[in-house]
Design an enzyme around this catalytic site. Structure first.
Site, short mmCIF file in Angstrom:
data_model
loop_
_atom_site.label_atom_id
_atom_site.label_comp_id
_atom_site.label_asym_id
_atom_site.label_seq_id
_atom_site.Cartn_x
_atom_site.Cartn_y
_atom_site.Cartn_z
N ASN A 41 29.30 44.36 36.14
CA ASN A 41 29.75 45.70 36.57
C ASN A 41 30.11 46.55 35.35
O ASN A 41 29.80 47.73 35.29
CB ASN A 41 31.03 45.68 37.42
N CYS A 42 30.80 45.90 34.41
CA CYS A 42 31.35 46.65 33.27
C CYS A 42 30.24 47.20 32.37
O CYS A 42 30.48 48.13 31.60
CB CYS A 42 32.30 45.77 32.48
N THR A 272 46.60 33.57 50.88
CA THR A 272 47.01 34.68 51.75
C THR A 272 48.07 34.18 52.74
O THR A 272 48.51 33.04 52.64
CB THR A 272 45.81 35.22 52.55
N PRO A 275 47.33 29.81 55.14
CA PRO A 275 47.21 28.85 54.03
C PRO A 275 45.79 28.36 53.77
O PRO A 275 45.51 27.85 52.69
CB PRO A 275 48.11 27.69 54.46
N TYR A 278 42.26 32.01 50.87
CA TYR A 278 42.69 32.49 49.55
C TYR A 278 42.02 33.84 49.30
O TYR A 278 41.01 34.17 49.92
CB TYR A 278 42.27 31.49 48.47
N ASP A 282 39.87 42.46 42.88
CA ASP A 282 40.28 43.85 43.15
C ASP A 282 40.84 44.03 44.55
O ASP A 282 41.51 45.03 44.83
CB ASP A 282 39.06 44.78 43.02
N TYR A 425 45.61 38.52 6.91
CA TYR A 425 45.53 39.74 6.09
C TYR A 425 44.65 39.56 4.85
O TYR A 425 44.80 38.61 4.09
CB TYR A 425 46.94 40.17 5.65
P1 FAD Z 1 33.47 42.67 42.65
O1 FAD Z 1 33.05 42.25 41.31
O2 FAD Z 1 33.32 44.08 43.05
O3 FAD Z 1 32.67 41.77 43.69
C1 FAD Z 1 32.87 41.86 45.05
C2 FAD Z 1 31.56 41.60 45.77
O4 FAD Z 1 31.84 41.28 47.11
C3 FAD Z 1 30.66 42.83 45.81
O5 FAD Z 1 29.45 42.58 45.17
C4 FAD Z 1 30.47 43.10 47.31
O6 FAD Z 1 29.13 43.46 47.63
C5 FAD Z 1 30.80 41.76 47.92
N1 FAD Z 1 31.31 41.87 49.28
C6 FAD Z 1 32.31 42.67 49.74
N2 FAD Z 1 32.53 42.47 51.06
C7 FAD Z 1 31.64 41.54 51.45
C8 FAD Z 1 31.37 40.93 52.69
N3 FAD Z 1 32.07 41.23 53.78
N4 FAD Z 1 30.38 40.03 52.75
C9 FAD Z 1 29.67 39.70 51.65
N5 FAD Z 1 29.89 40.24 50.45
C10 FAD Z 1 30.87 41.15 50.34
N6 FAD Z 1 36.87 45.98 34.46
C11 FAD Z 1 37.29 45.66 33.21
O7 FAD Z 1 38.23 44.87 33.06
N7 FAD Z 1 36.68 46.23 32.11
C12 FAD Z 1 35.63 47.08 32.23
O8 FAD Z 1 35.09 47.55 31.22
C13 FAD Z 1 35.20 47.44 33.53
N8 FAD Z 1 34.18 48.32 33.70
C14 FAD Z 1 33.74 48.60 34.96
C15 FAD Z 1 32.69 49.49 35.11
C16 FAD Z 1 32.21 49.78 36.36
C17 FAD Z 1 31.10 50.76 36.52
C18 FAD Z 1 32.79 49.15 37.51
C19 FAD Z 1 32.27 49.44 38.89
C20 FAD Z 1 33.86 48.29 37.37
C21 FAD Z 1 34.34 47.99 36.09
N9 FAD Z 1 35.42 47.13 35.91
C22 FAD Z 1 35.85 46.83 34.64
C23 FAD Z 1 36.13 46.53 37.04
C24 FAD Z 1 35.62 45.14 37.34
O9 FAD Z 1 34.24 45.16 37.45
C25 FAD Z 1 36.26 44.64 38.62
O10 FAD Z 1 37.65 44.60 38.43
C26 FAD Z 1 35.78 43.26 39.01
O11 FAD Z 1 34.39 43.23 39.17
C27 FAD Z 1 36.45 42.82 40.30
O12 FAD Z 1 35.93 41.60 40.72
P2 FAD Z 1 35.91 41.21 42.25
O13 FAD Z 1 35.27 39.86 42.32
O14 FAD Z 1 37.24 41.39 42.84
O15 FAD Z 1 34.98 42.29 42.95
#
Ligand code: FAD
Length: 551
Positions: A41-42, A272, A275, A278, A282, A425
């Site tokens: 994503n990043c 959550t 029990p 989990y 984000d 340093y």
């Molecule tokens: P995600 O990585 O978003 O993964 C969640 C996945 O769950 C998604 O792909 C979604 O499709 C899937 N999903 C959701 N609901 C369902 C469902 N019901 N059934 C099946 N699948 C489902 N963070 C940093 O620390 N540094 C950075 O430089 C940074 N840059 C970023 C740049 C961008 C453009 C973006 C969008 C985010 C960035 N982030 C960055 C934030 C970071 O990517 C997120 O904090 C991280 O990916 C969160 O991880 P996650 O597993 O919680 O969610």
């Protein structure tokens, strides 16, 4: 053990890989709604800018790789629709066929992430108004840039918005940045964002602060964006980067406990209110490491670590999540801004006591070619000296200092520990007194009473009431090239000879360029019986405030 994981990117994929390393026998199924798992994503904004030209580089791993190496049952384009906690089953939908089936679980891990916010504005669903979360979003945005978009409006000046701006400018696209706040990079304190604002302007970005997009409509040039200020902009594309909202629908529908800002509630083991379920990443509400208050911090590092920890707990290894500090960093047009822990404004909002100091060091020895300047702001407890947060902005070396202070915060260290830190340093890397030691010296000097300091805002207020005199202790040339209005100039080297020129009553509010000569002047004046305080960070801090219209 049958473990089902919802979400196959940062938190979900980390949990799945860790789970397999802990158990060869477990039956692990990873559901991902989108076409890709474990993508970067990043890195997405940098593919738009063609800094990362090869799209495949953004695929950290593939479903095939996860199947083969980790023996995971990976189901992409498969959405988990609901949870039946009583029967321990989830209902899933195959998005290619529309077929719905049920899957049983012993343990369920939710890692669904957070969705970009699309404010309910007229026209927000028009083609050409985008958010950025995944590779299909990038493909759509990049296609418009590749087709030769002339003007793009980015709404929201947070980390993602600014990374987009940099990449659009890199592609030669005229970019307008609209931000509701009075500053860019809202997680930082306003004055610390002055160099970032300057960098944006120097690259020709049209920055509109204290403004917002109100509506979008189609027009011959593409889209017309009406702003709250009354202006209308035309653009070929709008990208919204106005924040994210936890994807909590599954959890809400299943009756799991949810925090006031929508994050799924978890305990220290990332469990959550059920029990057997989990949650990580984000989507969850975590504890702020510094204040202990509930918070939501959407960052990749915490999501990855939480994934590992949840898997540990699921497979019987007790592992606690310590909380999130919010350590984050931005690179923009050669500048770097980073923060860790609490900001001044967040401490004020939550009524936590603090003191602050600023320093403006070079990233390595000044005599060695290529030294780049930076500003570091440190926030600490006024009694114990415990470090509460730090921000830095500049060029090279900002990342290193914020990371060191982030570790110090994790270790519960104080400003006195920063004084004592032994860091590597040699002239091309740092200074014998590293900037991290320097913030320690300045903060500890303040707490010990050796170095009385006053914050700029307070100094100006005191001078305004006539109970204090601003004394600029720099050279006459420096003074002539700009000074704080109302200050008298008595250079530090003349100070001992000119004590008689200074007012005997009231307070002396001393400053120099960065604080160092002001410190010496303060010591001289204290020992000569004056009531004196040094203005933290000196004239450079004043310039930061002025650069963001903070004064
Ligand atoms: P995600 O990585 O978003 O993964 C969640 C996945 O769950 C998604 O792909 C979604 O499709 C899937 N999903 C959701 N609901 C369902 C469902 N019901 N059934 C099946 N699948 C489902 N963070 C940093 O620390 N540094 C950075 O430089 C940074 N840059 C970023 C740049 C961008 C453009 C973006 C969008 C985010 C960035 N982030 C960055 C934030 C970071 O990517 C997120 O904090 C991280 O990916 C969160 O991880 P996650 O597993 O919680 O969610």
């Amino acid at each position: 053990m049958r473990l089902l994981i919802v979400g196959g990117v940062a938190g979900g994929a980390s949990a799945a890989a860790r789970a397999r390393r802990l158990s060869e026998d477990a039956n692990i199924v990873l559901f991902e709604r989108g076409p890709d798992v474990s993508f970067a994503n990043c890195g997405l904004p940098y593919h738009i800018g063609e800094i990362i030209p090869d799209r495949n580089k953004l695929l950290v791993t593939t479903p095939e790789m996860l199947r083969q190496r980790f023996q995971l049952d990976v189901r992409t384009r498969t959405s988990v629709e609901s949870i039946d906690r009583g029967r321990h089953v989830v209902r899933i939908r195959d998005l290619s066929t529309g077929l719905e089936t049920e899957e049983k679980y012993d343990k369920l891990l939710l890692a669904p992430g957070a969705a970009p916010i699309r404010p309910p504005l007229p026209g927000v669903d028009l083609p050409g108004v985008f958010t950025l979360r995944n590779l299909p979003d990038v493909d759509r945005i990049k296609e418009i840039v590749d087709r030769g978009a002339k003007h793009v409006v980015v709404v929201g000046a947070g980390f993602i918005g600014l990374e987009l701006v940099e990449n659009l400018v890199h592609r030669g696209v005229q970019t307008t940045l609209v931000e509701l706040n009075e500053q860019v990079l809202p997680p930082l304190d306003k004055e610390m964002t002055a160099p970032i604002l300057e960098a944006l302007k120097s690259k020709g970005v049209d920055v509109r602060l204290r403004d917002s997009a109100e509506s979008f409509e189609l027009c011959p040039e593409g889209l017309r964006v009406r702003l709250k200020s009354g202006e209308a902009l035309t653009a070929q594309m709008v990208i919204l980067g106005v924040g994210v909202r936890p994807e909590n629908k599954l959890a809400v529908d299943a009756g799991l406990e949810i925090g006031p800002r929508g994050g799924i509630r978890v305990n220290d083991y990332l469990q959550t209110s059920d029990p057997d379920i989990y949650a990580v990443g984000d989507a969850v509400e975590i504890r702020d490491f510094v204040t202990g208050d509930p918070a939501q911090v959407p960052l990749a590092g915490p999501a990855n670590r939480q994934g590992r920890i949840a898997a540990d707990n699921i497979f019987g290894r007790e592992s606690r999540y310590r909380g999130t500090q919010g350590t984050a960093i931005l690179g923009l047009f050669g500048k770097t801004a980073a923060l860790t822990g609490q900001s001044e404004k967040s401490l004020k909002r939550s009524n936590h006591p603090f003191r602050k100091i600023y320093i403006h060091p070079a990233h390595h020895a000044g005599y060695y070619p290529g030294a780049e300047g930076m500003t570091i702001k440190l926030l600490f407890h006024p009694d114990t000296g415990r470090i509460l947060g730090a921000q830095a902005v500049g060029g090279a070396g900002v990342d290193k200092r914020i990371d060191i202070i982030a570790v110090a915060i994790q270790a519960g260290m104080t400003v006195y520990d920063l004084e004592e830190m032994e860091l590597s340093y040699a002239p091309q890397f740092g200074s014998a007194k590293d900037p991290v030691n320097m913030v320690g010296f300045v903060a500890a000097g303040l707490l010990r009473g050796d170095h009385p300091q006053i914050d700029l805002e307070e100094a100006l207020a005191v001078a305004g009431t006539g109970t204090g005199t601003l004394v600029d202790v720099r050279t006459p040339t420096e003074y002539a090239s700009g000074h704080i209005p109302g200050a008298v100039n008595v250079p530090v080297d003349d100070l001992r000879a000119r004590l008689g020129d200074l007012p005997q009553s009231g307070e002396l509010l001393v400053y120099c360029q960065v604080g160092q000569r002001g410190y010496l002047a303060t010591r001289i004046l204290m020992q000569n019986g004056f009531h004196v305080r040094n203005i933290g960070g000196g004239y450079r801090t004043f310039l930061l405030w002025r650069g963001t219209d903070g004064l």
